[in-house]
Design an enzyme around this catalytic site. Structure first.
Site, PDB file in Angstrom:
ATOM      1  N   ASP A 297       1.474  34.869  66.282  1.00  0.00           N
ATOM      2  CA  ASP A 297       2.859  34.747  66.743  1.00  0.00           C
ATOM      3  C   ASP A 297       3.829  35.577  65.911  1.00  0.00           C
ATOM      4  OD1 ASP A 297       2.214  32.867  64.689  1.00  0.00           O
ATOM      5  OD2 ASP A 297       3.994  31.696  65.127  1.00  0.00           O
ATOM      6  N   HIS A 298       3.329  36.199  64.835  1.00  0.00           N
ATOM      7  CA  HIS A 298       4.147  37.078  64.009  1.00  0.00           C
ATOM      8  C   HIS A 298       3.689  38.535  64.099  1.00  0.00           C
ATOM      9  CE1 HIS A 298       6.065  33.742  61.595  1.00  0.00           C
ATOM     10  NE2 HIS A 298       5.049  33.119  62.182  1.00  0.00           N
TER      11      HIS A 298
ATOM     12  N   HIS B  24       1.453  28.892  52.714  1.00  0.00           N
ATOM     13  CA  HIS B  24       1.055  28.674  54.103  1.00  0.00           C
ATOM     14  C   HIS B  24      -0.462  28.535  54.149  1.00  0.00           C
ATOM     15  CE1 HIS B  24       1.600  28.513  58.336  1.00  0.00           C
ATOM     16  NE2 HIS B  24       1.154  29.721  58.604  1.00  0.00           N
TER      17      HIS B  24
ATOM     18  N   HIS C 263       2.850  37.611  57.651  1.00  0.00           N
ATOM     19  CA  HIS C 263       1.445  37.206  57.612  1.00  0.00           C
ATOM     20  C   HIS C 263       0.788  37.541  58.950  1.00  0.00           C
ATOM     21  CE1 HIS C 263       3.427  33.751  59.457  1.00  0.00           C
ATOM     22  NE2 HIS C 263       2.276  33.200  59.774  1.00  0.00           N
TER      23      HIS C 263
ATOM     24  N   HIS D 177      11.751  29.535  63.944  1.00  0.00           N
ATOM     25  CA  HIS D 177      10.352  29.139  64.050  1.00  0.00           C
ATOM     26  C   HIS D 177      10.225  27.659  64.452  1.00  0.00           C
ATOM     27  CE1 HIS D 177       6.046  28.787  62.828  1.00  0.00           C
ATOM     28  NE2 HIS D 177       6.031  30.075  63.125  1.00  0.00           N
TER      29      HIS D 177
ATOM     30  N   ASP E   6       6.151  31.829  57.339  1.00  0.00           N
ATOM     31  CA  ASP E   6       5.780  30.419  57.450  1.00  0.00           C
ATOM     32  C   ASP E   6       5.438  29.871  56.064  1.00  0.00           C
ATOM     33  OD1 ASP E   6       6.049  31.011  60.078  1.00  0.00           O
ATOM     34  OD2 ASP E   6       3.999  30.508  60.666  1.00  0.00           O
TER      35      ASP E   6
ATOM     36  N   HIS F 102      -0.830  35.765  61.316  1.00  0.00           N
ATOM     37  CA  HIS F 102      -0.938  34.887  62.475  1.00  0.00           C
ATOM     38  C   HIS F 102      -0.336  35.585  63.695  1.00  0.00           C
ATOM     39  CE1 HIS F 102      -1.557  30.862  60.142  1.00  0.00           C
ATOM     40  NE2 HIS F 102      -2.694  31.410  60.493  1.00  0.00           N
TER      41      HIS F 102
END
Length: 313
Positions: A67-68, A141, A63, A270, A212, A65
């Site tokens: 942090d990914h 998510h 996805h 995570h 997530d 976001h």
């Protein structure tokens, strides 16, 4: 086949953990690996591993976001600088192509290899080839998020050498043809059928990597019978309400997914920045109370996905 965690932290890095990324080191074809998510700093972690960025062939994003995702432009650029010339296939949610194109265009970055970006909008087969299949499904998510199931195709079993010797088949090219599934006609007209001289096929291994998510049926489907399940455990069991609010899972919920799916092993990742390395033992304890083969993944540690044992006839 091995899993290497390049980052296991949620949201932002901490001194001892990077943000999310996990590499799948493949045995077929030799020397290549795939990457699932690419948080900022992933390429730095790769430098501390035996994996060579020029041998990365596929990148899967769960996805969008940060942090990914925020490590993607730098990783793509470095792959080119390090001599990577083979095509790189990138898979992920809608918007991924725009993110990559914009970052490369505004930074004036030129890649010396073909970059193939495929955006995925629904559940289904992502690829079928090179000895593997990959399926995906949406998770639960705050934004559209995918999980992936990598299934290694079965491999031919060993030749029954004693049977071949009794039939008078000498070692050499004939063995290779039989191993490849080709029937053999001997000089005297006898037919040696490959199916009769091969041990049972070796089942392929299955690795499921979730983005997530709250606990959901999609995660259970993708992880069904997996040899290794990579699943988030952002919070401990005492913070279930917070996990629900922010679209995440707890350690216990991760274990419940592994149990429901009949997975062989759970590798949790995570983790919220509130948890230091010394706290991960508690998350493991919570998960193991539900699913004994649960581990909190450590960065730059190889986690082998064992080959199923050979079975005789």
């Amino acid at each position: 086949m091995e899993l290497w965690f390049m980052g296991t932290s949620a949201g932002m890095p901490i001194a001892e953990r990077n943000v999310t990324s996990v590499a799948l080191n493949l045995t077929r074809p030799k020397g290549t690996f795939w990457l699932f998510d690419c948080g900022e700093g992933t390429q730095h972690r790769l430098l501390q591993s035996p994996l060579k960025l020029s041998r990365l062939t596929k990148l899967f994003i769960t996805h969008l976001h940060g942090d990914h995702l925020f490590g993607v432009p730098g990783l793509l650029s470095s792959r080119s600088s390090l001599g990577g010339v083979e095509p790189l296939d990138v898979y992920g949610p809608p918007g991924l192509r725009e993110f990559i194109d914009t970052a490369l265009r505004l930074s004036g970055t030129h890649l010396d290899y073909p970059l193939n970006v495929r955006e995925i909008e629904e559940e289904g087969l992502v690829l079928d080839g090179e000895g593997y299949t990959v399926e995906c499904a949406p998770l639960d998510h705050r934004i559209f998020c995918l999980g992936y199931r990598v299934a290694e195709k079965p491999r031919a079993g060993a030749l029954c050498v004693d049977v071949l010797a009794a039939a008078g088949v000498p070692p050499g090219p004939a063995y290779g043809r039989l191993k490849a599934g080709e029937d053999l006609v001997l000089e005297d007209g006898r037919i040696v059928r490959a199916a009769d001289v091969l041990c049972d096929p070796i089942p392929g291994r299955v690795v499921a990597v979730m983005g997530d998510t709250r606990p959901c049926e999609g995660a259970v489907r993708l992880a069904r019978g997996a040899d290794a399940l990579v699943y988030e455990a952002t919070f401990g069991a005492d913070l279930a309400e917070k996990a629900e609010l922010y679209g995440h899972s707890t350690s216990v919920q991760a274990a419940e997914i592994a149990r429901a799916a009949g997975a062989s092993r759970l590798l949790m990742t995570h983790f919220s920045s509130r948890y230091g390395r010394e706290d991960l033992a508690l998350l493991e304890e919570q998960a193991r109370s539900v699913f004994p083969r649960s581990d909190a993944a450590l960065e730059l540690e190889p986690y082998a996905v064992p080959t199923p044992p050979r079975r005789g006839r």
